[in-house]
Structure formats: structure tokens, C-alpha cells
Design a protein around this motif. Structure first.
Motif, PDB file in Angstrom:
ATOM      1  N   CYS B  60       0.828  -1.204   0.000  1.00 23.59           N
ATOM      2  CA  CYS B  60       0.000   0.000   0.000  1.00 23.59           C
ATOM      3  C   CYS B  60       0.872   1.267   0.000  1.00 23.59           C
ATOM      4  O   CYS B  60       0.565   2.253  -0.686  1.00 23.59           O
ATOM      5  N   THR B  61       1.952   1.216   0.764  1.00 24.96           N
ATOM      6  CA  THR B  61       2.868   2.360   0.828  1.00 24.96           C
ATOM      7  C   THR B  61       3.420   2.666  -0.567  1.00 24.96           C
ATOM      8  O   THR B  61       3.492   3.828  -0.988  1.00 24.96           O
ATOM      9  N   ALA B  62       3.788   1.605  -1.267  1.00 20.36           N
ATOM     10  CA  ALA B  62       4.328   1.789  -2.619  1.00 20.36           C
ATOM     11  C   ALA B  62       3.273   2.422  -3.529  1.00 20.36           C
ATOM     12  O   ALA B  62       3.559   3.346  -4.308  1.00 20.36           O
ATOM     13  N   ARG B  63       2.022   1.933  -3.403  1.00 20.83           N
ATOM     14  CA  ARG B  63       0.949   2.462  -4.246  1.00 20.83           C
ATOM     15  C   ARG B  63       0.688   3.942  -3.928  1.00 20.83           C
ATOM     16  O   ARG B  63       0.495   4.767  -4.818  1.00 20.83           O
ATOM     17  N   GLU B  66       3.292   6.241  -5.345  1.00 23.26           N
ATOM     18  CA  GLU B  66       3.028   6.522  -6.777  1.00 23.26           C
ATOM     19  C   GLU B  66       2.050   7.692  -6.928  1.00 23.26           C
ATOM     20  O   GLU B  66       2.102   8.442  -7.879  1.00 23.26           O
ATOM     21  N   GLN B  67       1.147   7.779  -5.953  1.00 21.54           N
ATOM     22  CA  GLN B  67       0.136   8.855  -6.014  1.00 21.54           C
ATOM     23  C   GLN B  67       0.615  10.123  -5.299  1.00 21.54           C
ATOM     24  O   GLN B  67      -0.160  11.053  -5.105  1.00 21.54           O
ATOM     25  N   LYS B  68       1.905  10.104  -4.912  1.00 22.47           N
ATOM     26  CA  LYS B  68       2.526  11.265  -4.249  1.00 22.47           C
ATOM     27  C   LYS B  68       1.795  11.651  -2.942  1.00 22.47           C
ATOM     28  O   LYS B  68       1.608  12.816  -2.631  1.00 22.47           O
ATOM     29  N   VAL B  69       1.381  10.654  -2.215  1.00 22.76           N
ATOM     30  CA  VAL B  69       0.763  10.902  -0.905  1.00 22.76           C
ATOM     31  C   VAL B  69       1.863  10.781   0.148  1.00 22.76           C
ATOM     32  O   VAL B  69       2.544   9.747   0.225  1.00 22.76           O
ATOM     33  N   SER B  70       2.033  11.815   0.915  1.00 24.17           N
ATOM     34  CA  SER B  70       3.112  11.790   1.907  1.00 24.17           C
ATOM     35  C   SER B  70       2.606  11.215   3.227  1.00 24.17           C
ATOM     36  O   SER B  70       1.942  11.900   4.009  1.00 24.17           O
ATOM     37  N   LEU B  71       2.950   9.963   3.460  1.00 22.57           N
ATOM     38  CA  LEU B  71       2.473   9.294   4.670  1.00 22.57           C
ATOM     39  C   LEU B  71       3.207   9.811   5.903  1.00 22.57           C
ATOM     40  O   LEU B  71       2.634   9.914   6.983  1.00 22.57           O
TER      41      LEU B  71
END
Lengths: 273, 262
Positions: B60-63, B66-71
Motif C-alpha cells: 500500500c505504501t508503494a501504491r 506513486e500517487q505522491k501521498v506523503s504518509l
């Protein structure tokens, strides 16, 4: 390759038997005739005996239809009943209404048949007169009226609701005054122009309300072909009890949910498939 | 068939109190759904609690990257809380069953912490899926009850996940039916339209078009308690009402669905 079974699984047969369907009528051809669906005869392709039995049992167990039966089993109505009957052909219409009125004659009820084309008063009078019985005998206990005479005014417009309702009430009073047990009547709706449907349905709803407690039994006949979904819903909402013929058996659609009743009617409508 | 909202819409804009259940045969579908649920939650300024397995979280982190979501930033703000599913589960299981007080202490507190900063909270959890996979169905359904209670008191939107193939025979041994009872929505497949079309075609082949149409209308009048695409609802209806016919429809629906995938 799927194998076709002539009889359903034993568990289904026991359930069919528990509803009074004799084991001799559990074969696929007999089950097909009991379904309220317009289907071609055999071969049934993927539709096997198990599936037919399961569909039939669902419809009966959920109270959507009553057990398929011969017409004679459907003709004893309670007073105040305002039912409807969907038919496909003139033969269908006569097959329901002739025994319906004969039962009324046997039960000492006064009968009133409002006839619409393609049937004529002559045709139905002849159909109602069994061999050996005099027409004069029939005319004492039964009246035939043309739809134009009953529903239309002199200018050919549909009479107002109160006038039509009043005519039924007067006929019921006449029946009781003449010593009969009440009035059994029927009218066909095939003559009503599409643009007048809404007004007619309003009349049907009022009749439904007005009949409670009266000694009248009424059946309105509607052609199944050409009855759109909207009309079916309105008809179902304005009557109590719906009769329709399947592949040889008669069905009483018992559900009070108009959408469920409409689903069954649509399955019976149109050409076989 | 139906106009059920797509799973993307449902997960992007869940109503408070929704308790959704995703069933999946394909890990990619699960990862897509979790990533979508988290990304849309963060963008909509909701607090997000994720209780996932390490393996699924990595994917999920990888996905999300890709969407440029900064966790990392979301975690730093206290908007995102991540818990390990196996470890969290072990903290409230008592005698093989989930214990309400411990569950409240561990999971309820985590959600409450996020709630202090964010008016709306959504949670993803796959602890029920872990129990289910271990064969501990009673414990899984009990945990769903605890979740339902938490959803009510915390007014949050929850999504659970189970590794169940909605087109496999064993989903219809009562498994899916019991999940319907515990959830507000079932998300059964990545492509609702293809599922609906596959089931409609299979029903038509087995029952004929007129009977199939009649049954679809009748089934729509008595829908399952959880919302789902019409095709899935029809399969459950068939399981309940036509158990001998249902496997034949299911087999054909499965074939059509997969044929149109490949």
C-alpha cells in the motif's frame, strides 16, 4: 454437457407434495405448465426440473402466487371483492368470465356483464346459454350491457366517476330487491383509449373503496398485451386479487406488493421465449 | 441492473457509520482499495487509522507513493495512525475470542486519539480477515460486533477486508450471508458492471431470459441487509432461495467474469 433431469430432486418433490401438488405432476413438462411464465415448450435448454421446482416453490412459499389451479377453484369471491383479470386473447377472456358468471347463476346471484369489442353481447349471451337452457331463463337473472351504454354518455365521452359508481350501486340494489344474494359483475377495459387511462384508474380506486361492505363481486378485465409497466402498477394498486392464465393452469397472484405482481405479469406477457 | 455506487466512490466518500466489507481474491484489488481509502481520507482532511498486515502495508505504501501521498507528514501531523494487524489482534484476544474492554483500550483509544484532532475519522482493519483465514469464524464475527459498537459510538467510517472470492463456491456456504448481516456495504469485485453483466448472462443461460428477469425483479424487492452490486445480491438471493440452481449460475457467472477479464 449438462444432463437434463425429468424430475426434480427428492427434497424438492417432498416440498411440492406438501403444497398438494401430486407426485404424478412433478415431471418437467407438468412443472413448466404450472409456472406463471410464458415459455416455449421442451426442450428447455438450461432450465431443468430442479430450477423449475425451485422457482415455483419460491413463488408459492413467499405468497407471491397461490397454488396453480383449474379455473373453477378461483370463482368463489367474498362480497366486496374488486378483482382484476389479465387476458391475452378473446378465448382467455371467455374462459374466465363464462365460468365466473355461471358460478354466480348457480349461487343465486344477479349477474351483469359489461361487454366490449371484440366480444359482442350476442357472442357472450350464446356462450352463457348452455344447451337445453332457455335464453329467457338467463335473461331473468343476468343482464348484458355494451360498454358504450355503461361507461359513455350520449356524446361518446366517458361518464363521470360518480355516475358510473351510481349505476353499479343501483344494479346492486336491484339484485337485492329482486331477491338475489347480491350482484356479480364484470367489465372489460380494452375499449379505453390510452389518453383516458389516468381518469379510469381514478375511477377504479374509487370503486375499490366504495365496494367494501357492499354485496357486489366485480372483476375488471385488462388485455395483457400492450399493458405497460405503469398501467400494470396502477391496476394492481386499485384492485384486490389478480387472476391470469399460464400454460394451462390459472394463477391467483396473491402478493400485495405491486412490484412483485408486476414482475410475474411481465413474465407472462408477450410472445413465448 | 442496479445503480450501486462504485467502490471507488463509496470508499472516497463514506458516510459516518458506514461499515464496509471488501472481499477479494486478488491482492492487487485489496491494495488498490486500501490506498484509495487512505489517500481520499487524507485529502478530505479526515483522520485515518490503518490496521493492516505488514505485507499489505508495504504494498500500500508503494501504491500511495506513486500517487505522491506523503504518509510521513500525515503521521507526523497525527492524521494517520498505523497499527500492525497481527500484533494488535493479539492484544485483545482472550481465550480465543476478542475481549471488548481490551479492544476498547487498544483500538478504541487509537481512534479516539485521532478523533481529538480530526472531526471525521475513517479506519481500515483486516484483523477480522486474519481470524477468518485461520478458520476462527466465530471470533471474526464477534470482532465485527465489537467494531459495529465502536462505529456507533465513535461515529466513524470503517472498512474491513476478507480474502474471500465472491465467485467461488465456498463463499456460498453461509460465509457471505453472515458477512452481510454484519456490514452496511459489501465490496465484492473490482468491476461492478462486469460482475452484474456476468451474473445476468449466467442467469439467462440457466433459467431463460424471462424467468431470469422475473427473478431479478423479485430479488430486488427483498434485498440483503447490506448494500452491494445487483449481481452479487442476485447470487446471494439464489443461494438462499434456489440452492440447487445457484451453483450452476455461479459457475457460469465465474466463467463469464474471468473470460471478460482476460
Amino acid at each position: 454437457m449438462e444432463t437434463k433431469k425429468s424430475y426434480p430432486h427428492e427434497g424438492l418433490r417432498r416440498r411440492l407434495a406438501s403444497f398438494g401438488i401430486p407426485r404424478a405432476q412433478h415431471d418437467i413438462d407438468a412443472l413448466w405448465k404450472m409456472l406463471p411464465v410464458r415459455l416455449n415448450g421442451p426442450p428447455f435448454n438450461g432450465f431443468d426440473a430442479d430450477a423449475m421446482a425451485e422457482v415455483l416453490l419460491y413463488l408459492i412459499e413467499k405468497g407471491i402466487i397461490r397454488l396453480p389451479c383449474q379455473i373453477e377453484a378461483l370463482l368463489d369471491f367474498d362480497w366486496g371483492t374488486h378483482a382484476c383479470h389479465f387476458y391475452r386473447s378473446q378465448e382467455d377472456l371467455l374462459e374466465f368470465l363464462v365460468p365466473y358468471f355461471r358460478r354466480g347463476l348457480e349461487n343465486d346471484e344477479y349477474c351483469l356483464w359489461v361487454v366490449a369489442p371484440p366480444l359482442t353481447i350476442e357472442t357472450v349471451r350464446e356462450a352463457m346459454t348452455p344447451a337445453g337452457r332457455q335464453v329467457a331463463d338467463l335473461d331473468r337473472q343476468m343482464r348484458f350491457a355494451g360498454h358504450d351504454q355503461w361507461y359513455l354518455d350520449e356524446a361518446g365521452r366517458i361518464k363521470d366517476v360518480a355516475a358510473i359508481r351510481g349505476a353499479w350501486a343501483q344494479a346492486a340494489r336491484h339484485a337485492l330487491d329482486a331477491g338475489y344474494r347480491g350482484l356479480r359483475c364484470a367489465g372489460d377495459t380494452s375499449w379505453i383509449p390510452r389518453r383516458n387511462w389516468n381518469g379510469f384508474i381514478k375511477y377504479e380506486c374509487e370503486v375499490n373503496d366504495a365496494m367494501a361492505g357492499l354485496r357486489i363481486k366485480a372483476v375488471c378485465s385488462y388485455p395483457l398485451h400492450g399493458s405497460g409497466v405503469g398501467l400494470m402498477s396502477n391496476v394492481l394498486g386499485s384492485h384486490r386479487g389478480l387472476f391470469v392464465k399460464g400454460e394451462g393452469w390459472w394463477h391467483r397472484i396473491a402478493t400485495t406488493d405491486p412490484k412483485e405482481a408486476r414482475a410475474v405479469l411481465l413474465a407472462l406477457q408477450g410472445d413465448k421465449s | 441492473m442496479s445503480a450501486t455506487a462504485s467502490w471507488q466512490d463509496l470508499l472516497a466518500r463514506p458516510a459516518d457509520g458506514n461499515h464496509m466489507c471488501q472481499i477479494y481474491a486478488d491482492e492487487a484489488f485489496l491494495v488498490d482499495a486500501i490506498a484509495h481509502f487512505i489517500a481520499t481520507g487524507l485529502r478530505r482532511d479526515a483522520g485515518v487509522v490503518v490496521i493492516a498486515t505488514a505485507e499489505h502495508w508495504d504494498a500500500c505504501t508503494a501504491r500511495l507513493a506513486e500517487q505522491k501521498v506523503s504518509l510521513r507528514e500525515a503521521e507526523w501531523r497525527g492524521q494517520l495512525v498505523l497499527l500492525d494487524a497481527e500484533k494488535t489482534l493479539s492484544q485483545f484476544m482472550v481465550g480465543g475470542m476478542p475481549d471488548w474492554k481490551s479492544f476498547q483500550d487498544v483500538v478504541g483509544s487509537a481512534i479516539n486519539n485521532v478523533r481529538h484532532r480530526y472531526a471525521r475519522v475513517r479506519a481500515f482493519g483486516e484483523m477480522v480477515g486474519i481470524l477468518w483465514r485461520r478458520g476462527e469464524r466465530r471470533a471474526a464475527l464477534r470482532l465485527e460486533e465489537l467494531w459495529n459498537h465502536l462505529v456507533k459510538v465513535q461515529d466513524l467510517a470503517l472498512c474491513c477486508a476478507y480474502r474471500i472470492d465472491g465467485l467461488a463456491d465456498d463463499a456460498y456456504d453461509g460465509a457471505l450471508a453472515s458477512l452481510c448481516e454484519a456490514h452496511s456495504h459489501i465490496i465484492p469485485a473490482p468491476d461492478y458492471r462486469r460482475l452484474d453483466e456476468s451474473v445476468a448472462r449466467a442467469s439467462k443461460e440457466v433459467l431463460g431470459s424471462r424467468v431470469a428477469r422475473m427473478l431479478q425483479s423479485l430479488a430486488a424487492e427483498r434485498p440483503p441487509s447490506a448494500r452491494m452490486p445487483a449481481g452479487q445480491s442476485m447470487l446471494l438471493w439464489l443461494e438462499e432461495n434456489m440452492p440447487l440452481t445457484a451453483p450452476r449460475v455461479l459457475a457460469r457467472a465465474r466463467a463469464h467474469y474471468h473470460a471478460s477479464t482476460s
